[in-house]
Scaffold this active site. Sequence first.
Site, PDB file in Angstrom:
ATOM      1  N   LEU A  33      83.323  62.290  98.299  1.00 24.88           N
ATOM      2  CA  LEU A  33      82.141  62.828  97.633  1.00 24.88           C
ATOM      3  C   LEU A  33      81.682  64.093  98.344  1.00 24.88           C
ATOM      4  O   LEU A  33      81.848  64.230  99.560  1.00 24.88           O
ATOM      5  CB  LEU A  33      80.995  61.806  97.661  1.00 24.88           C
ATOM      6  CG  LEU A  33      81.277  60.432  97.023  1.00 24.88           C
ATOM      7  CD1 LEU A  33      80.057  59.518  97.223  1.00 24.88           C
ATOM      8  CD2 LEU A  33      81.610  60.561  95.550  1.00 24.88           C
ATOM      9  N   ASP A  34      81.080  65.012  97.599  1.00 25.34           N
ATOM     10  CA  ASP A  34      80.488  66.195  98.216  1.00 25.34           C
ATOM     11  C   ASP A  34      79.385  65.770  99.184  1.00 25.34           C
ATOM     12  O   ASP A  34      78.793  64.688  99.035  1.00 25.34           O
ATOM     13  CB  ASP A  34      79.887  67.113  97.144  1.00 25.34           C
ATOM     14  CG  ASP A  34      80.937  67.697  96.205  1.00 25.34           C
ATOM     15  OD1 ASP A  34      82.098  67.811  96.632  1.00 25.34           O
ATOM     16  OD2 ASP A  34      80.584  68.016  95.059  1.00 25.34           O
ATOM     17  N   ARG A  35      79.077  66.635 100.149  1.00 26.57           N
ATOM     18  CA  ARG A  35      78.068  66.316 101.163  1.00 26.57           C
ATOM     19  C   ARG A  35      76.756  65.841 100.540  1.00 26.57           C
ATOM     20  O   ARG A  35      76.158  64.855 100.982  1.00 26.57           O
ATOM     21  CB  ARG A  35      77.808  67.550 102.033  1.00 26.57           C
ATOM     22  CG  ARG A  35      76.799  67.325 103.152  1.00 26.57           C
ATOM     23  CD  ARG A  35      76.353  68.640 103.752  1.00 26.57           C
ATOM     24  NE  ARG A  35      75.629  69.447 102.764  1.00 26.57           N
ATOM     25  CZ  ARG A  35      75.304  70.713 102.936  1.00 26.57           C
ATOM     26  NH1 ARG A  35      75.667  71.362 104.030  1.00 26.57           N
ATOM     27  NH2 ARG A  35      74.641  71.374 102.000  1.00 26.57           N
TER      28      ARG A  35
END
Length: 305
Positions: free
Chosen positions: A135-137
Amino acid sequence: MERTLIYTADNSIVSMPVSRFLKQKGFSSQNLVQLKKDPSAVLANGIPCFMNHILQPGDTLTLHIRENHSSEKIPPVNLPLNIVYEDADLMVINKPAGMPIHPSMNNYYNSLANALAYYFEQQNCPFIFRCINRLDRDTSGLTIVAKHYVSAGILSAMIANKATSGITREYLAIAKGSVRPLEGTITAPLGRKEGSIIERTVDFENGESAVTHYRVLDEKNGHSLVSLILETGRTHQIRIHMKHLGYPLIGDYLYNPDMERIQRQALHAWKLIFRHPITGEILSFTAPLPKDMAMVAGDTPWSIS
């Protein structure tokens, strides 16, 4: 990390090499190569054997998966870790927004990998970090971590072949305005944006295939809560596809820096359904909508159904 797997060749199967039997169980060619490195890793009826050994109906195949070293360059850090599920083969973790998956130059001590390195260090257990659905940050929600190379290989193949593996990843997102039509499929190939190493864009000439299915669940305070299911898993796919539809996510600093209601992209991986890589059991998990996304609805909670 040590894991022992025991399989019994069904009486209804035909005689076959160990390698073919394991590939039918989802093992990758790389998994077989890794098993070959340990002479005592593969046993037929308790006796060490090679991959070309012929299994007979009723035979017992035992595998010893051993990993004695840990991921390098991932310092253990005592960080909050919300473990939704854990067994000998995998973990499902509810990652908060603001936590990267991997350490990087600017986030060397604040990643999910750091937290897990500490978690396993406390158990004196070697651990190689293998996150399956990254997942993105600033995207919150459920992510799968494999605990050994066999489960990692099978789960990675499932992610790569979602259409046939049955794995489902459902996200919740908030967009400003009334998303129309209320449901549909976004089919728009994605590629790197010229001049940027981070941003992606719709690119019908050179982009990779990308398909997202969406459905509006609720509307409140001039915003829409949208359910999205990925058919492909391209970088920033949901964020770009919703912008392409004309309804970018709020709080998205890259594609729609509307920070009035939330300070990060309003995107949450809320549901995971997949078949266990070793047992074959169907697993299903959900993670509640985070507080920052819930607050966009105001006094009346979002309806998620």
